[in-house]
Design an enzyme around this catalytic site. Structure first.
Site, short mmCIF file in Angstrom:
data_model
loop_
_atom_site.label_atom_id
_atom_site.label_comp_id
_atom_site.label_asym_id
_atom_site.label_seq_id
_atom_site.Cartn_x
_atom_site.Cartn_y
_atom_site.Cartn_z
N GLU A 15 -0.97 -9.15 0.06
CA GLU A 15 -2.26 -9.58 0.37
C GLU A 15 -3.10 -9.44 -0.81
OE1 GLU A 15 -2.38 -6.43 3.15
OE2 GLU A 15 -2.86 -7.84 4.67
N GLU A 19 5.32 -4.60 6.98
CA GLU A 19 4.52 -3.58 7.90
C GLU A 19 5.06 -3.25 9.09
OE1 GLU A 19 3.23 -5.71 5.93
OE2 GLU A 19 1.21 -5.43 5.04
N ALA A 78 0.87 -1.11 -0.14
CA ALA A 78 0.06 -0.13 -0.06
C ALA A 78 0.83 1.18 -0.03
CB ALA A 78 -0.94 -0.01 1.37
N GLY A 109 0.67 -4.74 1.12
CA GLY A 109 -0.60 -4.61 0.43
C GLY A 109 -0.75 -5.44 -0.81
#
Ligand code: CO8
Length: 256
Positions: free
Chosen positions: A109, A129, A63, A106
């Site tokens: 994911e 993260e 992300a 992300g």
């Protein structure tokens, strides 16, 4: 809004790609909103038998840290990608992630929402993260333990260390490793094979497998995850972790 996610459909196979090479295809709210619309188009198109997720050179380096850094808890909730990612799990046709380069945070994911993963030799996959003072917030804490088992998922999530394609293959995180320039072609070949099979049977098989494995807690699990994840945006460590990334230095976490 700049168009950075595209869809092509041919021979029963849909392909969704992200094009943001200057940020290694890091995903922001706009791009994920675009992907969301494209998933709906795939779901409505009866000619589609299989969906491939693939982006050139890097699958997605996570992300967008710069877009998240100053979020508060509410902002983080609004930024969360799980509603879109869960649509991919619910999509009736199989999804293949074709992974070159980085699939982190992300991005990892997103790859985990696929039913099958094919990686190039250069793939680097993981959950960085915790190096930013947060944890995976878009299904990683739910889908990774299911796929590779609790201990390996915890190792990846707690250390934040990425793994290479061979290790990913050895722990069942990816189905196959091929040369980088063969990643999309290999995924296409597999998708076209799937497209030739009985479509009702393939769809029903996916549904039955998912219901057995996932349905009981993916929606609930990702809700809890998103709630806890957003709380981290009230911490000093999240601000420090993301600031350190942008300033290209090591973070100094203070446990608060
Ligand atoms: N966000 C924003 N920008 C990024 C990101 C990212 N995730 N990754 C790379 N970039 C940018 C860099 O800032 C750099 O930009 P600039 O040229 O303006 O400085 C450019 O892309 C190229 O990157 P690097 O110069 O860093 O390239 P390197 O080859 O030196 O390093 C790495 C590549 C190792 C991948 C490095 O870029 C990196 O560590 N990136 C961050 C990886 C990361 O931590 N990802 C996880 C992000 S957090 C997350 O995904 C939370 C998921 C929770 C989802 C919940 C819903 C949102």
């Amino acid at each position: 809004m700049m168009t950075q996610a595209s869809l092509t459909i041919g021979e029963g196979v849909a392909l969704i790609s992200v094009e943001r090479p200057e940020a290694l295809n890091a995903l922001n709210r706009d791009i994920v909103d675009q992907i969301d619309v494209l998933i709906d188009r795939v779901a409505e198109d009866e000619s589609v038998r299989c969906l491939i997720l693939h982006s050139d050179r890097n699958f997605a380096a996570g992300a967008d840290i710069k877009a998240m850094a100053s979020c508060d808890e509410e902002g983080a909730k609004a930024f969360c990608f799980s509603p879109t990612y869960n649509k991919l799990t619910r999509l009736s046709v199989p999804v293949i992630a074709a992974i070159e380069g980085y699939a982190l945070g992300g991005g990892m994911e997103l790859a985990l929402t696929a039913d099958i993963r094919i990686a190039g030799e250069s793939a680097k996959m993981g959950f960085p993260e915790v190096t930013l003072g947060i944890f995976p917030g878009a299904g990683g804490t739910i889908r990774a333990p299911k796929l590779i088992g609790e201990a390996l998922a915890k190792e990846l999530i707690f250390t934040g260390d990425p793994i290479d394609a061979d290790r990913a293959l050895s722990i069942g995180l990816v189905n196959k490793v091929v040369d980088d320039d063969q990643v999309l072609e290999t995924a296409m070949k597999m998708a076209k094979r799937i497209a030739r099979r009985g479509p009702v049977a393939v769809r029903m098989a996916k549904d039955v497998i998912n219901r057995g494995l996932l349905d009981n807690n993916v929606e609930k699990g990702t809700e809890l995850e998103a709630e806890q994840w957003a709380k981290l945006f009230n911490t000093e460590d999240q601000k420090e972790g993301m600031k350190a990334f942008m300033e290209k230095r090591k973070p100094e976490f203070r446990n608060r």
